[in-house]
Design an enzyme around this catalytic site. Structure first.
Site, PDB file in Angstrom:
ATOM      1  CB  CYS D  16     -46.892   8.681 -38.573  1.00 51.53           C
ATOM      2  SG  CYS D  16     -46.714   7.739 -40.042  1.00 51.53           S
ATOM      3  N   GLY D  44     -40.829   9.372 -35.306  1.00 48.12           N
ATOM      4  CA  GLY D  44     -40.393   8.939 -36.634  1.00 48.12           C
ATOM      5  C   GLY D  44     -39.222   9.777 -37.078  1.00 48.12           C
ATOM      6  CG  ASN D 118     -49.704   7.886 -36.068  1.00 49.05           C
ATOM      7  OD1 ASN D 118     -49.064   6.887 -36.375  1.00 49.05           O
ATOM      8  ND2 ASN D 118     -49.920   8.244 -34.814  1.00 49.05           N
ATOM      9  N   GLY D 119     -51.030   5.645 -38.363  1.00 47.53           N
ATOM     10  CA  GLY D 119     -51.869   4.481 -38.092  1.00 47.53           C
ATOM     11  C   GLY D 119     -51.714   3.451 -39.181  1.00 47.53           C
ATOM     12  CE1 TYR D 260     -39.244   2.315 -26.437  1.00 47.93           C
ATOM     13  CE2 TYR D 260     -40.616   2.533 -28.386  1.00 47.93           C
ATOM     14  CZ  TYR D 260     -39.372   2.504 -27.805  1.00 47.93           C
ATOM     15  OH  TYR D 260     -38.259   2.669 -28.572  1.00 47.93           O
TER      16      TYR D 260
HETATM   17  N1  LIG Z   1     -37.231  14.213 -25.196  1.00 53.84           N
HETATM   18  C1  LIG Z   1     -37.452  13.096 -24.537  1.00 53.84           C
HETATM   19  N2  LIG Z   1     -37.139  13.018 -23.255  1.00 53.84           N
HETATM   20  C2  LIG Z   1     -37.317  11.880 -22.603  1.00 53.84           C
HETATM   21  N3  LIG Z   1     -37.813  10.790 -23.146  1.00 53.84           N
HETATM   22  C3  LIG Z   1     -38.150  10.831 -24.408  1.00 53.84           C
HETATM   23  C4  LIG Z   1     -37.986  11.976 -25.172  1.00 53.84           C
HETATM   24  N4  LIG Z   1     -38.387  11.720 -26.413  1.00 53.84           N
HETATM   25  C5  LIG Z   1     -38.812  10.413 -26.411  1.00 53.84           C
HETATM   26  N5  LIG Z   1     -38.675   9.912 -25.194  1.00 53.84           N
HETATM   27  C6  LIG Z   1     -38.961   8.591 -24.741  1.00 53.84           C
HETATM   28  O1  LIG Z   1     -37.882   7.833 -25.168  1.00 53.84           O
HETATM   29  C7  LIG Z   1     -38.238   6.504 -25.103  1.00 53.84           C
HETATM   30  C8  LIG Z   1     -37.444   5.761 -26.106  1.00 53.84           C
HETATM   31  O2  LIG Z   1     -36.130   6.086 -25.893  1.00 53.84           O
HETATM   32  P1  LIG Z   1     -35.071   5.102 -25.283  1.00 53.84           P
HETATM   33  O3  LIG Z   1     -35.553   4.211 -24.260  1.00 53.84           O
HETATM   34  O4  LIG Z   1     -33.923   6.000 -24.935  1.00 53.84           O
HETATM   35  O5  LIG Z   1     -34.649   4.322 -26.567  1.00 53.84           O
HETATM   36  P2  LIG Z   1     -35.003   2.873 -27.044  1.00 53.84           P
HETATM   37  O6  LIG Z   1     -35.995   3.105 -28.147  1.00 53.84           O
HETATM   38  O7  LIG Z   1     -33.708   2.388 -27.538  1.00 53.84           O
HETATM   39  O8  LIG Z   1     -35.565   2.123 -25.900  1.00 53.84           O
HETATM   40  C9  LIG Z   1     -39.710   6.482 -25.241  1.00 53.84           C
HETATM   41  O9  LIG Z   1     -40.204   5.981 -24.075  1.00 53.84           O
HETATM   42  C10 LIG Z   1     -40.114   7.917 -25.337  1.00 53.84           C
HETATM   43  O10 LIG Z   1     -41.220   8.129 -24.543  1.00 53.84           O
HETATM   44 MG   LIG Z   2     -35.672   2.204 -23.946  1.00 51.17          MG
END
Ligand SMILES: Nc1ncnc2c1ncn2[C@@H]1O[C@H](COP(=O)(O)OP(=O)(O)O)[C@@H](O)[C@H]1O
Ligand SMILES: [Mg+2]
Ligand SMILES: Nc1ncnc2c1ncn2[C@@H]1O[C@H](COP(=O)(O)OP(=O)(O)O)[C@@H](O)[C@H]1O
Ligand SMILES: Nc1ncnc2c1ncn2[C@@H]1O[C@H](COP(=O)(O)OP(=O)(O)O)[C@@H](O)[C@H]1O
Ligand SMILES: Nc1ncnc2c1ncn2[C@@H]1O[C@H](COP(=O)(O)OP(=O)(O)O)[C@@H](O)[C@H]1O
Ligand code: SF4
Ligand code: SF4
Ligand code: SF4
Ligand code: SF4
Ligand SMILES: [Mg+2]
Ligand SMILES: [Mg+2]
Ligand SMILES: [Mg+2]
Lengths: 476, 476, 476, 476
Positions: D16, D44, D118-119, D260
């Site tokens: 979330c 999400g 969220n949680g 992540y």
């Molecule tokens: N707008 C954004 N720009 C860069 N990174 C993003 C953005 N939104 C989310 N993330 C990052 O994307 C990551 C997940 O995306 P990605 O590695 O491309 O996909 P997957 O989930 O398949 O590993 C997360 O680490 C998150 O922090």
């Molecule tokens: Mg990734």
């Protein structure tokens, strides 16, 4: 852009049709529910739902729309089980819409419980307050949730016991169908306001429905009414009936089911609706005879009464108005052009059958009274030399609090005007209503019926029946 | 999952309703088209469209569904202009669906052209081949595109001239409404197979529609038929009528419009449909008198005929069957349970009106004949002691090639069985059809009508009328 | 309510991705087309379609939306066959929307023909007029229909012959994929404006796609470019290549494919796009060196160039801006609050990486130039002491007529302002563009490329390239 | 047909993002909620909702889909008020879908209450049982309903008091945003598992969001974390903060938010996520140095770590893989062809940057471990001579019970295999994970973080954390 219905709806609105089924075999339970609701569609055309139990879990699908649009084969496929209930409802306004569609399903300490309800609990506001003060949180704005939560919280080892302890609290009209993990339970209020009947399925099991037309559609036999105050349990091949509440000393079946709501092929209180409507026409012919050339119904509701009026009076019966069958789901604002000519979108006149004729036009009831005037004009413009309007029930002077939405008292034409004033307002050569006695003679009973909307004598004290709108409380 | 309609549809299907409007003021042109199509909805319930011209550009919206579902206020709002045409159609099968919805709009060297068509051009396949061989590419699979492309390619300075040069090539039924940048043009084939009428709008301008019921709904005056072979141009306040083709020596109005298709309040060839249907009932009573207690219609189509039969025979008329009004758009496969009981989903019997009675049951026509047997059984099971089936037209023995889908010859019950065999198959105590002469007496004409589906005498040579299905050529 | 995109889109728009496949076995042809289009999604995100031929009939599905939303398993299931083409497109505006979605499918005297097109025929208006004057009616407003109808009407025994005779008439950019009953044909204009490549499928058959990234996704080998002026026929296991037109003396590949459009993993003219972009960064570092602390890209397009700039200059590379990945399909009007802060909805700055730093910010191009200023401000507000903007191509001063929508000449910032004026307007400490020579050095070629948007030297005479908008003729 | 996602999703799933806003002026509250949720979309992507209060009533809209698809201008228009909360969630499976979308809104004796959560409350099952045994009926299957109903039933004069009395019962992770008639309340569990921050709006009022990136998008100042155990009340221009629960002696922020989940531009515990990720890369370079030619990230999550690794090791950083940006919402089953080539649909390799190179490939984490092998192969097939996989966190050996769905323990690759076995299974030349200490050094803290998924040392006793799935009780 706001959607405005094409015709200001000058008709009373029923709020629901309910349905339940329990089979020992589990074949096509959702499909049979679909066909049952399909036969009850006229009781509510805005939203519908089916909940099915496979003996432990309840699966639910509900949405806005007509039964036949909501339930596709894809939607029905996963709804497998032995027991099911269904619901079709009139209207779900505003943002509440989705939350108030039924069946209403909850998990309780006694397992799942789904509720489908037709009627109106007049003390629901007070009961709701009670629940809130006991610390409950409520997610919907309907009396159905109040019913469900009260049952969940009631003492007793079975749903039947919990019902017996809770029923006395509910004042008003309720024809309920409940689904538990392994049974379907039907209950009717002790006044017996709204219809509810059970029947035996041709291939095993039992079913319950608001009107017998649904039972007939499914080929049921042993059709019988759920009695006022009775709890009927359907459990596969078995049926179990207990008289939980003494039927009210003053039973109060809704006369208006005969006059307008029910499908003509349904039976209630031992009477066929079409037959009663013919007799309403006959009584009207006796009470308000007039010399005329043709009797025409305002279709469709008044067709049987026109047949009866004609048979009694000897004046030939014919069609005088054709109704567009697709009316009812249109939201285009009529242009100025269209508005001026009133009911044209819904009805056209049959000049051939009207021209140069003295016409008796039969309608079932006058509620707001906004369409009667334009209809009289339509018939006159088609060449009728006289138009005599005959109504198959008495003037409606009081709002209903038992599950029918006629608007507030002030909306009702007959609460503001005398018959003479209405006649002048409508522009008919004569206007006559069937008397209360005449209506009850047609029904074949003088007792045991609610006639509050005609008489103001509410079977349940009016001060209890106030609260409905205060529901629209905190969640818009 | 494949969608299978709930009842094998044992009814002939009209393919279209067409509509056109031209105003000097441009007020609510799309809304009026909506209301016009809404009144023609019974001629086709699967898809609809409206095209509007503001004097130079054409805007179009079309989709699958009922008129009232497709056209919301949001959809109508951008459709502003002075001239418009509309179309509602029966069925658009398969992946072709969207491409074949009308109006069909093209750009041509003479500006935009939109076409709405009711009927069937019997030599369309050959004309289509011609176009292909001239190097045209076609995007749809309908004769409407053939019409549009032939007009685009025709010589002549005006659309009227181009029509005059193209009309002679089209053999078959066509009631066409065209929209050009600044006019609406209505054309009818020289045989006059399908209806088409014009009328004057109450607030200025002209309108054209398949049936007069749409003109009446809009409050039109000066209602008149577009004559066979006539080109009628609507241009704001002006109307211009030219007899482009000599009406065929043998005019061929579709008798079946009177028998079944048209709305009872429509007029055609000077006759009101409801009135003709009453007379069909009267003729039937004269030709096939029988001693009985009650006359019942198979609703809704046969109500007027039942009234006429009753009036003529003196046998009282009453309802014997109640039809579920929501039938027609349901795709749930009936369970075994349901299938066994045949027509139950569509009709329930009124035991009160049938029990112990000798019944004359009136229906308009027998096509595939699959519902007549179950209906007779339904009535008998409700207590009728005798059931006499009376049909308000002769046996249908030949397929129609002029815009009505009755299936192939072999699908037609009467093409395989004699009346006696049908009577036995259906299980009626007696079965009688109205004679051709009786039918034409009711229509009030002995000449000028197509009766090919009853007689096999096609007004246009049959070898030309073959090709329809070969259309489904290269684009599936 | 009108839908207004959240950010005025300051980006050039590609109009299409095209795809084709022919297999001897017919396994999963529609699925493979889906995956091919999915890899070309960045070339057009508004609508897509797939047409499949089973050897005689063509089946089509197309709709608005992303490839992955349009093509569900239910939609793909009926699209069985041996040969298929697909298309994904940028935008379909107004009521034209549905008609202009590709593939465009027609029936012709030679059987079905489906066309998917990337590019822009600059003399399409004249060709369209020719068709109209030959009496054709056109249903869409695109040059794709002109292509299809011209082919349908052309002489020649095979589609290849008809192409050979028609190709000389088409001036402009066209990377075409055609589907006939039993083959797929790919054609590229003699200038070679837009990319198009073929490859061998791992399990038999051939495929063609706008970019090699789609071929790589499908595991293709033997990947090769369709040569300018070449006709490549895919027929199951066979491939047939003919040089139909002498490649233009002056080939004119779109340099902007390298700068911005193509996916970084695609190859074109023997060059990997990511690699070329790195070299664009390197050339920029050489031409416009500046003393700074960090190089940041404007994500995502400029990431490779920032890597190259950093490698060449020795200034460390880091992220300075985070882009919301869900941008692009939002239609909520920003509140006053939001509008004031410009690009905030799309980008946030990374203060940690910018504070106290002299920043070189790399972007691929300036078109309207509306986002560069707010981006510079965003970086400065995050603590950057200096912001130097470096653009990996020359100033764009002229509109493209070969399939890229950059708006009109007047919309282009660099057509109105000098570099100094732009620097001041944007508020950067310095602004520099890569020179034409530098760009072509990065591409590795000095000849054979279109650079008209930078130089105004259109490879095809400008007077022919006028007509595009007059298309929106008679059908709105 | 069952929809099967294109790639078995080998990623942990956050459940979330929550958002809240309270303004004195009420301008654009729903729009600002939209933009806030839009910035939290990565937390999400399956369903979202916004509830708005105008001071007395709460209006709600929630649905399945992306924020930008659900909230059109038409949907936002009626959501007017002063206070609002929003929610975006990962997944809503099965028929439960609609019921479990948040915010969850109830009416209580204290007025309306909407909850966004969220949680994961680890003792929710027990609390739910308690509610059931007190006679409550529950409509959803989420811990959010348990939270809402417990608050409704709690003693206390204000929501703050009721929270103070209820909070001690909730064991687990909860970052909650509540909407009452005239205030928004944010609460964070005493362990501080999930992030939650408040900020001051530029035009008056306050806002709260799961991540600071949303606050930055709205231009907030005075951004501060909601402290573990704190209750923060937003009431127009006012903010009120009370430390309701002593923060747990052992605080337990989720380290994985840094590794992540969170957006790189967000801040937490005073640290910028992108910055922490760079340091994760640096620590990894220190702990697991290897001689190589290029460092590549697995995009997008590992880009910052690759930058850090490169900076620390001196090995140049470049892109080696291109990820299809449209991945994630595709439900077409890959053909046999496609399946064989594993990750091809999601990633293509950049041969130019890999050929002949010794490659260090950085990824954030290994969960199921199904994509790492194919990725290594892809890079090797593109010509890399060595592939060294480096992971920016320790092996994940235990399932999370605090709001992250990583599957069950047995699904986790590292719970079954040693590092050597994983290296062999994946086919990398070397595989190394960052140590717990290294990770915490990058985070800059040695205490106060949950690392249970790496260590099995759950901050809350495991026996309490069992129950999650037993929820899917009686309502399927
Ligand atoms: N707008 C954004 N720009 C860069 N990174 C993003 C953005 N939104 C989310 N993330 C990052 O994307 C990551 C997940 O995306 P990605 O590695 O491309 O996909 P997957 O989930 O398949 O590993 C997360 O680490 C998150 O922090
Ligand atoms: Mg990734
Ligand atoms: N299938 C049916 N056939 C005939 N009457 C029906 C059917 N279903 C409902 N009714 C009757 O229709 C009446 C309402 O329809 P009608 O009079 O046409 O519309 P309105 O509500 O506008 O008066 C009710 O009296 C109801 O009993
Ligand atoms: N609004 C209407 N009122 C009465 N009849 C109508 C109306 N619209 C169409 N019809 C008639 O309905 C008939 C077809 O309906 P019906 O008999 O109920 O269905 P079916 O097609 O199943 O026989 C046609 O005869 C047509 O003339
Ligand atoms: N899957 C992908 N991975 C990386 N870049 C891509 C991908 N697909 C398209 N691109 C590139 O994205 C760029 C456009 O994206 P971006 O810069 O993020 O957006 P904008 O159009 O707003 O500038 C183009 O340069 C294109 O080459
Ligand atoms: S008040 Fe009228 S409508 Fe209501 S239950 Fe009584 S009789 Fe029926
Ligand atoms: S064949 Fe029958 S249905 Fe067809 S046009 Fe002639 S009369 Fe009408
Ligand atoms: S004008 Fe520019 S964008 Fe257009 S084809 Fe030439 S280089 Fe490409
Ligand atoms: S177990 Fe792992 S994912 Fe879950 S809260 Fe703890 S560190 Fe985060
Ligand atoms: Mg009525
Ligand atoms: Mg009929
Ligand atoms: Mg960019």
């Amino acid at each position: 852009m706001k959607k405005i219905p094409v015709t200001t709806d000058d008709r009373p609105k029923e709020e629901c049709g309910v349905f339940g089924i329990s089979t020992p075999h589990g074949d096509g339970v959702a499909e049979l529910s679909f066909f049952g609701l399909f036969a009850l569609q006229h009781r509510g055309q805005e939203a519908a739902g089916i909940a099915v139990s496979d003996g432990s879990r309840v699966r639910l699908h509900k949405d806005e729309g007509l039964v036949s649009n909501i339930f596709t084969p894809e939607v029905l496929a996963p709804l497998s089980g032995y027991h099911a209930i269904g619901h079709t409802r009139y209207s779900t306004t505003g943002s509440n819409a989705h939350r108030n569609i039924q069946p209403f399903v909850i998990e309780t300490m006694h397992g799942p419980l789904a509720v489908a309800h037709n009627g109106n609990i007049v003390n629901a506001s007070a009961l709701r307050e009670e629940l809130l003060h006991r610390g409950f949180g409520l997610t919907a704005t309907s009396d159905t949730e109040v019913i469900a939560l009260m049952l969940a919280a009631a003492g007793g080892r079975t749903w039947q016991e919990r019902l017996e302890r809770t029923l006395p609290a509910w004042k008003g009209a309720f024809s309920l169908v409940l689904l538990a993990a392994d049974e379907v339970i039907a209950v009717r209020d002790p006044w017996g306001f709204r219809p509810l009947s059970v029947g035996r399925l041709p291939h095993g099991g039992w079913t319950v429905a608001s009107e017998t037309c649904a039972l007939a559609t499914l080929g049921c036999t042993d059709i019988d009414e759920v009695r006022p105050g009775e709890i009927v349990t359907l459990r596969g091949a078995e049926i179990d009936r207990i008289q939980a509440l003494t039927p009210s000393g003053q039973p109060a079946r809704c006369t208006f089911e005969f006059v307008y709501f029910s499908r003509p092929d349904s039976f209630w209180d031992g009477q066929n609706v079409h037959h009663v409507r013919q007799r309403l026409g006959r009584e009207l012919a006796i009470e308000s005879a007039i010399d005329a050339d043709v009797v025409i119904p305002v279709p469709d509701s008044s067709i049987p009464a026109a047949i009866g009026y004609s048979a009694e009076s000897g004046i030939p019966h014919n069609d005088g108005l054709i109704k567009n069958r697709y009316i009812g789901r249109t939201f285009i604002e009529p242009t100025q052009d269209m508005r001026e000519r009133g009911v044209a979108l819904k009805f056209n006149a049959l000049r051939e059958n009207l021209e140069g004729k003295r016409v008796v036009m039969i309608d079932d009831s006058l509620v707001r009274g906004t369409t009667a005037g334009p209809l009289v004009k339509l018939v006159r413009d088609a060449g009728a030399t006289e138009v005599h309007l005959r109504i198959t029930c008495p003037p409606i002077t009081h709002a209903c609090h038992f599950g029918v939405d006629m608007g507030h008292d002030g909306d009702l034409m007959a609460s503001r005007l005398s018959v003479e004033e209405m006649e002048a307002h409508i522009g008919a050569d004569s206007l006559a209503f069937l008397s209360l006695d005449g209506m009850m003679r047609a029904v074949g009973q003088s007792e045991g019926y609610c006639n509050a909307c005609f008489t103001g004598e509410y079977p349940i004290a009016v001060h209890e029946a106030q609260a409905k709108l205060s529901f629209e409380g905190a969640i818009a």
